[in-house]
Scaffold this motif. Sequence first.
Motif, mmCIF file in Angstrom:
data_model
loop_
_atom_site.group_PDB
_atom_site.id
_atom_site.type_symbol
_atom_site.label_atom_id
_atom_site.label_comp_id
_atom_site.label_asym_id
_atom_site.label_seq_id
_atom_site.Cartn_x
_atom_site.Cartn_y
_atom_site.Cartn_z
ATOM 1 N N MET A 1 0.796 -1.225 0.000
ATOM 2 C CA MET A 1 0.000 0.000 0.000
ATOM 3 C C MET A 1 0.831 1.279 0.000
ATOM 4 O O MET A 1 0.278 2.375 -0.040
ATOM 5 C CB MET A 1 -0.942 -0.003 1.211
ATOM 6 C CG MET A 1 -1.901 -1.184 1.245
ATOM 7 S SD MET A 1 -2.912 -1.325 -0.254
ATOM 8 C CE MET A 1 -3.959 0.131 -0.087
ATOM 9 N N LYS B 1 -3.626 -2.121 -5.178
ATOM 10 C CA LYS B 1 -4.144 -1.223 -4.140
ATOM 11 C C LYS B 1 -5.663 -1.082 -4.170
ATOM 12 O O LYS B 1 -6.294 -0.854 -3.130
ATOM 13 C CB LYS B 1 -3.494 0.157 -4.270
ATOM 14 C CG LYS B 1 -2.023 0.211 -3.858
ATOM 15 C CD LYS B 1 -1.480 1.636 -4.011
ATOM 16 C CE LYS B 1 -0.091 1.784 -3.417
ATOM 17 N NZ LYS B 1 0.926 1.009 -4.145
ATOM 18 N N VAL B 2 -6.257 -1.228 -5.361
ATOM 19 C CA VAL B 2 -7.695 -0.961 -5.489
ATOM 20 C C VAL B 2 -8.551 -1.845 -4.583
ATOM 21 O O VAL B 2 -9.634 -1.444 -4.156
ATOM 22 C CB VAL B 2 -8.164 -1.132 -6.942
ATOM 23 C CG1 VAL B 2 -7.486 -0.140 -7.843
ATOM 24 C CG2 VAL B 2 -7.942 -2.541 -7.439
ATOM 25 N N TYR C 1 -8.009 -2.729 -1.596
ATOM 26 C CA TYR C 1 -7.824 -2.454 -0.174
ATOM 27 C C TYR C 1 -8.148 -0.996 0.166
ATOM 28 O O TYR C 1 -7.809 -0.521 1.243
ATOM 29 C CB TYR C 1 -6.364 -2.770 0.213
ATOM 30 C CG TYR C 1 -5.987 -4.182 -0.153
ATOM 31 C CD1 TYR C 1 -6.277 -5.249 0.693
ATOM 32 C CD2 TYR C 1 -5.385 -4.463 -1.379
ATOM 33 C CE1 TYR C 1 -5.968 -6.556 0.337
ATOM 34 C CE2 TYR C 1 -5.073 -5.768 -1.747
ATOM 35 C CZ TYR C 1 -5.370 -6.804 -0.882
ATOM 36 O OH TYR C 1 -5.067 -8.096 -1.229
ATOM 37 N N LYS C 2 -8.838 -0.318 -0.734
ATOM 38 C CA LYS C 2 -9.103 1.100 -0.524
ATOM 39 C C LYS C 2 -10.048 1.355 0.652
ATOM 40 O O LYS C 2 -10.078 2.452 1.194
ATOM 41 C CB LYS C 2 -9.650 1.746 -1.799
ATOM 42 C CG LYS C 2 -11.039 1.306 -2.199
ATOM 43 C CD LYS C 2 -11.436 1.891 -3.538
ATOM 44 C CE LYS C 2 -12.913 1.717 -3.811
ATOM 45 N NZ LYS C 2 -13.748 2.596 -2.990
ATOM 46 N N ASP C 3 -10.808 0.327 1.061
ATOM 47 C CA ASP C 3 -11.748 0.504 2.166
ATOM 48 C C ASP C 3 -11.236 -0.078 3.484
ATOM 49 O O ASP C 3 -11.997 -0.205 4.442
ATOM 50 C CB ASP C 3 -13.101 -0.129 1.819
ATOM 51 C CG ASP C 3 -13.796 0.605 0.681
ATOM 52 O OD1 ASP C 3 -13.652 1.831 0.600
ATOM 53 O OD2 ASP C 3 -14.457 -0.057 -0.140
ATOM 54 N N SER D 1 -11.503 5.742 -11.408
ATOM 55 C CA SER D 1 -10.370 6.118 -10.569
ATOM 56 C C SER D 1 -9.083 5.433 -11.008
ATOM 57 O O SER D 1 -7.984 5.828 -10.598
ATOM 58 C CB SER D 1 -10.656 5.773 -9.097
ATOM 59 O OG SER D 1 -10.756 4.364 -8.918
ATOM 60 N N GLN D 2 -9.190 4.411 -11.853
ATOM 61 C CA GLN D 2 -8.018 3.658 -12.312
ATOM 62 C C GLN D 2 -7.568 4.058 -13.727
ATOM 63 O O GLN D 2 -6.730 3.399 -14.333
ATOM 64 C CB GLN D 2 -8.338 2.162 -12.285
ATOM 65 C CG GLN D 2 -8.785 1.655 -10.932
ATOM 66 C CD GLN D 2 -7.773 1.988 -9.851
ATOM 67 O OE1 GLN D 2 -6.617 1.558 -9.925
ATOM 68 N NE2 GLN D 2 -8.200 2.744 -8.855
#
Length: 515
Positions: A111, A121-122, A124-126, A430-431
């Motif tokens: 991260m 990373k996407v 684990y964004k929450d 967002s990506q």
Amino acid sequence: MVLILLNAISCHKHSYDLEPATIRFHLPQDPILLNPVISEDAYSNVICTRIFESLLERDRKTLKMKGQIAEKWTIGADKLTYTFNLRRNILFHDGKPLTSADVLFSYNMMMSEKIPNAHKKVYYKDVLSVSAPDSQTVVFKMKKPYAMALEHLGGFEVIPQHVYSVGDFMKDERNLRGPVGSGPYTFGEWKTGQRVVLKRFDKYWGEKPEIDKIEFTIIKNDAVALQALKKGDVDSYNLRPLQWTRQTNSEKFQREFEKIKYLATSYRYVGYNMRKPPFNDRRVRQAMAHLMDLERVKTTILENLAEVTTGPFLPQSLQYNKSLKPLEFNPQKAIALLKAAGYAQDNNGLFAKDGKPLEIELMIAAGGGFADQFASVVKEDFARTGITLNLRKLEFQTMLTKINQRDFQAVMLGWSSGIESDPFQLWHTSQREKGHNFTGFGNAESDALIESARLTFDDKARNAIYHRFHELVYNEQPYTFLYTSYALIAVSKRFTNVNVYPLGLDLLEWRIRHE
């Protein structure tokens, strides 16, 4: 001269005669690097999965999650707290014990803003926080529920802190080409362009594989790879369709090899850069699909050993919207779409707009194979319609660099995924800049569907959302989806207990035939 040649042939020793407990797999390319935190190519992954482990893994037979590094786990009633209890007898390959500190280090490295791995990373964004109450416990707290949280929280590879915290994580040769994990095999050597060698880890915590050594033999040419298989210098090879149907049917081959066929968990596609002309216009992208004769390619080049696909999920998964049919090969429809997009044909039948001819550059991997064959068929059909298709052949690593820089017009690639996947990584807006959404696809509706599915724990309701998302992608055509192919594996009959599961083969089960 003939006598010398015959003598050389008669003295040829099969590799398995010299090392009977070694298995040699074929790889068509070198891996890019052997660090699971930052690698993103399939060739690196096939090697790293033997070296590294995660807290959990998906059972190949049942498709349910099961413990790997974690012995057990609990999920809070609110689905916001995930607690993993680690096994106590796990060692890294250098003999040091694996603890919760290594899990935290691995997560934090993954991260870190300094690590260019937006594709990881996407998921684990929450995550709100990660903690280690003791050396054998790891606790994740979520900001909000996520339907696939267990798979991803338990799914990242754990690396040893005492090894990877030393030096520059992104530049040290050891970090990129000298992997240290806790899996059933340790890293032996990597000779670029020749082979990658793994050796059995005799202090592995779980059931130890019978095979002592794995050698990934790098052969870029398909014909040469098949000959290496027939000579016994390669034990397992993913056959090409023509090889499966016409070049491996001899009595000798059938006697020496088992042929295994199953639908792969991957698909091929042509992706478009939607940021600039001509592919910022949906009608042009739709025209591309109508100009690709997928059924013809399927019956000829692919020998009917593939299924034409229509969207971003695996055809064998419940996420896939089976009501959507492949766009038909129809040059007249393509011409109508191009004219609606403002293109006109000149006296030579070539399409142009504002005085600029419609020329498309398709980027494909160098080295021949399916991409070359497919592109040659497509190029003819495009030319007959009045479109110039130029091929740009690049080494795979160079292709990835161009894609990450968004420096391309169209590209042919493949994508491999789990039996259920979260489309956020590939399709959320967002990506677009740094992630894997390199086409630039997306709008408010597609983002809302992706985000809603992440919060929906009921499988039926979540799949209904995915069916609508599939339909949206199908209508927009950021990719021309091509095929999900069959894995066509030839395995030497030196090995037994080679079982096929919904997620493919499990090398750890294989045994050496003793006669």
